[in-house]
Design a protein around this motif. Structure first.
Motif, mmCIF file in Angstrom:
data_model
loop_
_atom_site.group_PDB
_atom_site.id
_atom_site.type_symbol
_atom_site.label_atom_id
_atom_site.label_comp_id
_atom_site.label_asym_id
_atom_site.label_seq_id
_atom_site.Cartn_x
_atom_site.Cartn_y
_atom_site.Cartn_z
ATOM 1 N N HIS A 1 0.291 4.936 1.583
ATOM 2 C CA HIS A 1 -0.511 5.409 2.709
ATOM 3 C C HIS A 1 -0.721 6.924 2.682
ATOM 4 O O HIS A 1 0.166 7.675 2.282
ATOM 5 C CB HIS A 1 0.163 5.045 4.038
ATOM 6 N N GLU B 1 -4.846 3.355 3.656
ATOM 7 C CA GLU B 1 -4.370 2.887 2.359
ATOM 8 C C GLU B 1 -5.038 3.665 1.233
ATOM 9 O O GLU B 1 -6.262 3.731 1.138
ATOM 10 C CB GLU B 1 -4.637 1.398 2.183
ATOM 11 N N PRO C 1 0.791 -1.231 0.000
ATOM 12 C CA PRO C 1 0.000 0.000 0.000
ATOM 13 C C PRO C 1 0.826 1.285 0.000
ATOM 14 O O PRO C 1 1.911 1.358 0.573
ATOM 15 C CB PRO C 1 -0.794 -0.112 1.303
#
Length: 344
Positions: free
Chosen positions: A119, A149, A117
């Motif tokens: 962020h 995410e 991910p």
């Protein structure tokens, strides 16, 4: 460059650090005839880019020149009439590198290969304050389960390189694309993984490039993950898909930058939004009027610039080869130029 990548080649260790700028800068006013290639450049292309951001320069003298830019019959005559070329710290040789906007693969949902991910910045992270390091973030899973995410990528090395670049485009598995830009960082300084590989004796300095680093990490996944943790800095992102796809990513002035007309500079020496004449040597010489619309963590000094090469893999290959010397000359409003030279 804050919103767009830091200079990738420099930050990854391809280029050695330049000496710190002098405490007291020197200024020399040149003639336009002194600029190699000035007569044959596309001044209108530069003026168009200049007009994108000149309204944002917070200085009365610049504001006047910006207003006059729309009423001039000749772009070349406009620059020659209202500006003077100023060489700052002329005893230093310029260092030019290149940067680009990468294109990656991802998904808005976690699944299949999409496990890595990007962020958003956590609410407790304050700009300028040190938070958890990259290693601590990964080991404590401090970002998991918080809905931070933004998008999931299919390659951890791509994620790392995007954090170096600071912005990019993600082609979505669901269709379409997402543009992401710099959204903050954890307050730790960048540590060059290229220099770390050199320190370990894995490579000689002339062998290190972004591609070499990428291949080494992929060949050595366990050691590679540890190598990436050597860089304590961790960058957060925000979605900037409101920027039209035909335009460049956002620069430090929060405006789209332009391929081969925008550069990142050190704002301690060069006003953001100013026209800058560059004379770059190397295998692909470039003499061109650029606009200083971006900054970068590795861009320090009066004779230091990062050239924006565009979006995608080809732009990345071009940018990654740039490590050239030359000269950088800032075009300043006439009164500003003479005031600096006289020390007034």
């Amino acid at each position: 460059m804050r919103h767009v990548r830091w200079a990738a080649a420099f930050a990854l260790g391809v280029v050695m650090a330049t000496p710190e700028a002098k405490a007291a800068p020197t200024y020399e006013i040149l003639k336009f005839d002194d600029l190699d290639g000035w007569e044959t450049d596309d001044h209108q292309a530069a003026l168009t880019v200049f007009q994108d951001t000149c309204p944002d320069i917070k200085d009365p003298e610049w504001a006047t020149l910006c207003a006059l830019a729309t009423s001039q019959p000749s772009a070349k005559a406009y620059f020659e009439l209202f500006f003077r070329p100023v060489l700052i710290n002329g005893d230093e040789q310029a260092l030019f590198t290149g940067y680009f906007e990468p294109e990656l693969r991802g998904s808005r949902q976690r699944g299949g290969p999409y496990q890595y991910p990007l962020h958003r910045k956590p609410p407790e992270v304050t700009n300028g304050q040190r938070w958890l390091s990259r290693r601590e973030i990964e080991q404590t899973r401090a970002l998991e389960g918080r809905g931070l995410e933004l998008v999931w990528l299919d390659n951890p090395v791509d994620k790392f390189f995007l954090q170096v670049q600071g912005s990019g485009r993600v082609k979505l598995a669901e269709g379409g694309a997402m543009r992401v830009g710099y959204g903050g960082k954890n307050g730790h300084e960048y540590s060059s993984i290229g220099q770390e590989l050199i320190r370990r004796g894995v490579y000689e300095p002339h062998q290190v490039s972004a591609q070499v680093i990428r291949r080494w990490v992929q060949r050595n996944p366990i050691e590679g993950a540890e190598l990436l943790r050597h860089n304590a800095s961790y960058v957060f992102f925000r979605e900037v898909s409101e920027v039209p796809s035909h335009k460049g990513p956002l620069g430090a002035m929060n405006r789209s930058i332009t391929t081969m007309r925008s550069i990142a500079v050190d704002p301690a020496f060069t006003t953001l939004g100013a026209p800058v004449w560059i004379e770059k040597g190397g295998a692909t010489p470039l003499n061109r009027l650029m606009i200083a619309q971006d900054t970068g963590s590795a861009i320090k000094g009066a004779q230091r610039a990062d050239i924006f090469y565009g979006t995608g893999d080809q732009a990345g290959r071009q940018a990654g080869r740039i490590k050239d010397r030359g000269r950088l000359v800032v075009l300043m409003p006439i009164q500003t130029a003479y005031t600096l030279v006289s020390g007034g």
